[in-house]
Structures are given as C-alpha cells and as structure tokens.
Design a protein around this motif. Sequence first.
Motif, short mmCIF file in Angstrom:
data_model
loop_
_atom_site.label_atom_id
_atom_site.label_comp_id
_atom_site.label_asym_id
_atom_site.label_seq_id
_atom_site.Cartn_x
_atom_site.Cartn_y
_atom_site.Cartn_z
N HIS A 1 54.67 84.94 95.90
CA HIS A 1 53.96 85.84 96.83
C HIS A 1 52.47 85.53 96.87
N ASP B 1 49.90 86.30 93.77
CA ASP B 1 50.31 85.86 92.44
C ASP B 1 49.35 84.80 91.89
N HIS C 1 55.22 80.47 87.98
CA HIS C 1 55.57 81.72 87.32
C HIS C 1 56.22 81.52 85.95
N HIS D 1 60.04 85.60 91.15
CA HIS D 1 59.26 84.84 90.17
C HIS D 1 60.18 83.99 89.30
ZN LIG Z 1 54.78 88.03 92.95
#
Ligand SMILES: [Zn+2]
Length: 232
Positions: free
Chosen positions: A15, A18, A117, A126
């Motif tokens: 996203h 992030d 992530h 993630h």
């Molecule tokens: Zn995110």
Amino acid sequence: MHKAKNEKILVIVAHADDEAIGCGGTLIRHNDNGDEIRIIYMTDGVSARAEGASTEVNIAGQNRLSAQQQACHQLNVSKYYNFDFPDNRMDQISLIDITQVIEPIITEFQPSVIYTHHGGDLNVDHRIVHQAVLTACRPQPNSWVKKILSFEVNSSTEWASTSMSSAFLPNYFVEISEYQQEKQQLLEKYQEEMKPYPHTRSIEAINYLNKVRGSSVGVESAEAFMLIRAIH
Ligand SMILES: [Zn+2]
C-alpha cells in the motif's frame, strides 16, 4: 564526506504509505547518498474500505495516489509502479501472478538492495508481498540482488500474534537521527491515512518507534529491519 558508490534501491510494498512508515527515513538517506530509488505499489490501497460506494472509493483512491506522488517526489523516486491487486484481498490471487509482475521489474532495473514487508505481519497483503518478493528473488547465478531487508509497519507488524506467524526481531538498523524532520514531512503527505495519537498509526507513534529502535542500538533515531539475505 565520503559517499558510497550509487546503488539501485527497489522498494516493494502493498500500500501507498507502507514505504514511508517502514523505511521512509532510510530512503531519504539513500537519496541523500545519490542512490536511485524505485517503488512498486501492489494494491490501490482503498478498494476494501468502502464496498459498494464506488464514488467514495474513487475519491479516496485519487487522494491516496496524489499523496503517493508527492511522497515519491520528495524521495526523488526515478520511477514508480502502481498495480491494482485487490486491497486486503491479495490472498485471492495466485502467488505466481503476483511474482510475475515483480520479476520483469527486477530484471530491467537490476537493484542491489530490496526493501519489503515482514512476512509475519497481520495484514494479509503484507504477508503475500513478502512471499512474492522472496519468490521473485530466488537466488540465481549472477543475480543483481545483494541484500533483502524487511521492515515493520505500525498497526500491522506489532498487531500480529506469534501464535500465527513469526515475530519481527530486528537485526539491522539504519540511523535516521538527522532525517527525522524529513521523515515527518514524508508521513504528512499521507495525513489521510494517519490516526490521532495514541493510535499506533499516528505520526507521533511512528516517531516514538523510531526513537525506541534508535536507542536500542545507541543512536537517537533509527529504522529497524530484519536482514533476509545479504551477499558480499
Ligand atoms: Zn500496508
């Protein structure tokens, strides 16, 4: 001041925001160092929020895209990629379909460092992005990717439970003491995604986390990572 040879840095996130939360200070530092940064955003980041209210989704999507563009501008990102995998539903997509959009970008850009992530986050997107990145970075002879680091994202990494996934145990720290102000400016681009303190997804909480991570290694402020792989 000695500057290292320019590196190519690729950030792969689910996203928009992030990257700012997890490694924004580190990216500011990379840019300061003359490194080239590209970012892949895998989802539109809004489709799961307002089911059935397409106008709201569009406005939220446009706002988030505009925030993302401003963030990329601040970071001097040379190129970014927006995919439209479904927000909070990436588990509905075959891993191979996700991996296959990442692979050609790695082949073309030839990054030496990849940030992504943590694989044990509560957020399903993630976790899947983490898996897809590791799959896309299967070690091959003459691979360009020399280092893979995973970062923590407030309200996802610390919300996971060790009963379901592996804990985030940082073993790699990037000092961002002199970049705190610039990281704050970066986070402010995503003001609409932020909540008031003491919510963990607040600019204050992110700043405090960086201070805790910094003090744990004896500096004022740092972003923490888990080193997935390094080849020297
Ligand atoms: Zn995110």
